[in-house]
Scaffold this active site. Structure first.
Site, PDB file in Angstrom:
ATOM      1  CB  CYS A  73      37.799  43.485  39.962  1.00 60.10           C
ATOM      2  SG  CYS A  73      38.294  42.508  41.353  1.00 60.10           S
ATOM      3  CB  THR A  74      42.596  46.259  40.886  1.00 64.62           C
ATOM      4  OG1 THR A  74      42.105  45.879  42.157  1.00 64.62           O
ATOM      5  CG2 THR A  74      43.374  47.556  41.005  1.00 64.62           C
TER       6      THR A  74
END
Lengths: 465, 184
Positions: free
Chosen positions: A227-228
């Site tokens: 998700c980063t």
């Protein structure tokens, strides 16, 4: 100085180690020309050599890997007097190798590393015979590895080390009293470098910890949260991993990414640049892209040289006994000042790979079901609900139901048949064991010996009787 | 150590003379062993099932089907593929969701944002923990770690709308311009 008139021997320094006795020598060391001949396989076999030396003229060393460490190792071993080497590597030479893999030249780019490395060392060091193997280590028959007295590893992955360790420990056999049988020990010398850091270790299966005993030594790989990458990239590596892990599949669907395909790499690089521009992140370059995607850590030529020198020396010591070997793990750190340290790690006596396991004698008629029942009664095991694995084959699995069902027909077959009618072999059993009156999950190695299998068995008892 | 090689030669000769019936040489794969153990020790909720499309000789690649019994995704059916490498458990299994799903933490390609699959993986974790982690994503989707940006934004600002979108997607409809297969 005194030697001015005598021709300088190429192996003058080696002679000092091998031809003289000393206080630090190993217990099996016999100084003299025999031991030197043994290592260097003198082309003229002197009639004064004993039979055993002549037999030992077949001493062979395998170098695994012909990259940064491998090039150094081959050169070091050849110059240490080893005359009979093999080298195995699956890679071809790339331009980026040339700064440190000093056996390769620009015109060699694209050619197999093992072949060029062998050729170059043979050109420079007279008398050495190096057989190259342009092959994956997994593609060689296991018996191939048994041809070598010692294996020197110049590898860059845990996976490959784990494989070779498994192979070498697979040759190891134990006596009834759990002593390793010396003739089945396949020593390994393992080198590794990462930037300014490195290690050298001696693995004598059954005597010193094997790779698996200390697998926890390896730090986990750094992995960014997906998700980063998808939402909040903060550095160039995040942009590259986004292109590599997410964007590639989005655009190419099922086509898998090949890091050795320059077009694929270029595509990832271009996407990473776009991503970096979008988020105003500097620093995405083609070489960083390669570095991140292939998990490359910059290699330092001198680190390789230092680690390889330690490995070559240990190899010489193991073979000749001219000094005690490293016990058993040397770390080198040249990053902040210079620091080296030797740590003596201990074996995991229950190691599934190099440990002796528990000896069990069986009749050839014992069925798998009976065997599993016996494990529950066995005082050292007290193992209930056991599943059984033999090499790559699982013989029985208690759960999940879908697998239990697939294996159920085996229960009524004899274990001897299921194990391919060998007189003895290793199996692994796992289930719930009763330890200190507590139920614990357990995974144990067993050495199964079949009584009276095919005559050759029971030699020892036959002689005794 | 010379002694070591001396006996070895002797043994080799003996082996040549007698037709040895010793152990066939087998490589031991510790990663595979650990995986087999993990698999027999699975303790899954009824809503999760495991299957082995390649049969009993390939347990390194398998599928897990999750049918949530509560929450936004109740009664949906989601299939995940697991690829376990020989370096297991040093490396986490590679997990993909092969059912296209409208979910804040799973993108439309099936990538899953679950911490224990990447940055927080540790060798003491196992297949069971991963499956529970995946199960948890369906009972507690979380908009703070988005992989599907749009779905996360809707969940954050308008949970009612999110619920409607999930129902529509699972029923085989469109959410925005994206069509989803029926999985209910």
């Amino acid at each position: 100085m005194a030697d001015l008139e005598a021709p300088q021997s190429k192996s003058r320094d080696l002679d000092k180690l091998l031809l003289r006795a000393g206080n630090l020598v190993g217990p099996d060391f016999y100084p003299g020309t025999e031991v030197k001949a043994l290592i260097s396989q003198l082309s003229i076999v002197s009639s004064s050599f004993s039979d055993f030396v002549i037999r030992l003229l077949s001493l062979r060393v395998l170098v695994v890997g012909a990259g940064g460490l491998g090039c150094e190792l081959l050169k070091d071993l050849a110059l240490s007097g080893f005359r009979n080497l093999d080298v195995i590597d699956m890679d071809r030479i790339e331009v980026t190798n040339l700064n440190r893999q000093f056996l390769f030249r620009l015109e060699d780019v694209g050619k197999p590393k093992a072949e060029i490395a062998a050729k170059r060392v043979m050109e420079r060091v007279s008398g050495v015979e190096i057989v190259p193997h342009f092959s994956r280590i997994e593609d060689k028959e296991l018996e191939f590895y048994n041809n070598f007295n010692i294996i020197a590893l110049g590898l860059d992955s845990i996976e490959a080390r784990r494989y070779i360790n498994g192979v070498a420990c697979g040759f190891l056999e134990y006596d009834e009293d759990d002593t390793p049988r010396r003739e089945t020990i396949k020593p390994m010398v393992d080198g590794g470098t990462e930037g300014f850091k490195g290690h050298a270790r001696v693995i004598v299966p059954g005597v010193t910890p094997c790779f698996e005993c200390t697998i926890w030594l390896f730090p986990p790989q750094v992995k960014f949260p997906l998700c980063t990458l998808a939402e909040t990239p903060r550095n160039a590596a995040h942009c590259i991993e986004y292109a590599h892990l997410i964007k590639w599949h989005e655009v190419h669907g099922g086509k898998s990414f090949d890091p050795d395909e320059p077009e694929h790499m270029k595509w990832v690089y271009d996407e990473a640049v776009k991503r970096a521009e979008l988020f105003g992140i500097p620093g995405v370059t083609y070489s960083l892209t390669q570095g991140v995607v292939k998990n490359i850590i910059p290699a330092i030529a001198s680190t390789n040289a230092i680690i390889s020198a330690a490995c070559a020396l240990e190899t010489l010591k193991i073979v000749s006994g001219c000094s005690k070997t490293l016990a058993n793990y040397l770390t080198y750190n040249g990053g902040e000042g210079l620091h080296t340290k030797v740590t003596e790690f201990v074996r995991d006596k229950d190691c599934l790979v190099c440990g002796p396991g528990i000896l069990i004698e069986l009749d050839t008629s014992v069925t798998l079901q009976k065997f599993i029942d016996m494990l529950e009664e066995h005082p050292k095991l007290l193992l209930s609900k056991a599943s059984v694995k033999h090499g790559k084959d699982s013989l029985y699995m208690q759960a999940p139901p879908v697998l239990e069902e697939m294996h159920r027909p085996n229960l009524s077959k004899s274990l001897y048949d299921l194990m391919g009618r060998v007189q003895k072999d290793t199996v692994h059993v796992f289930g719930t064991a009763l330890k200190n009156e507590e139920k614990q999950s357990s995974l144990t190695k067993l050495r199964v010996v079949f009584k009276g299998a095919d005559g050759v068995a029971d030699m020892d008892t036959a002689i005794g009787a | 150590m010379i002694g070591l090689f001396k006996v070895k030669e002797k043994q080799r000769e003996e082996a040549k003379n007698t037709n040895s019936r010793g152990a066939s040489v087998k490589k031991q794969s510790a990663g595979e062993l650990r995986l087999h153990k993990d698999i027999t020790e699975l303790n899954l909720p009824e809503s999760c099932t495991i299957s082995f499309p390649n049969g009993k000789n390939d347990l390194m690649n398998f599928e897990v089907t999750i049918k949530p019994d509560e929450g936004y995704y109740k009664n949906g059916k989601f299939v995940f593929t697991f690829q376990v490498s020989s370096v297991y458990p040093h490396e986490a299994p590679k997990v993909k969701c092969i059912t296209k799903v409208y979910h804040p933490n799973i993108d439309l390609e099936g990538n899953v944002c679950l911490n224990i699959l990447r940055e927080d993986w540790k060798p003491v974790l196992n297949i069971n923990t991963v499956i529970y982690g995946l199960f948890h994503l369906f009972t507690e989707p979380n908009y703070e770690d988005p992989l599907n940006h749009d779905a996360a934004a809707v969940l954050k600002t308008n949970p009612k709308q999110f619920e409607t979108n999930v129902r529509r997607a699972m029923g085989g409809g469109y959410v925005g311009n994206t069509s989803f297969p029926r999985c209910i």
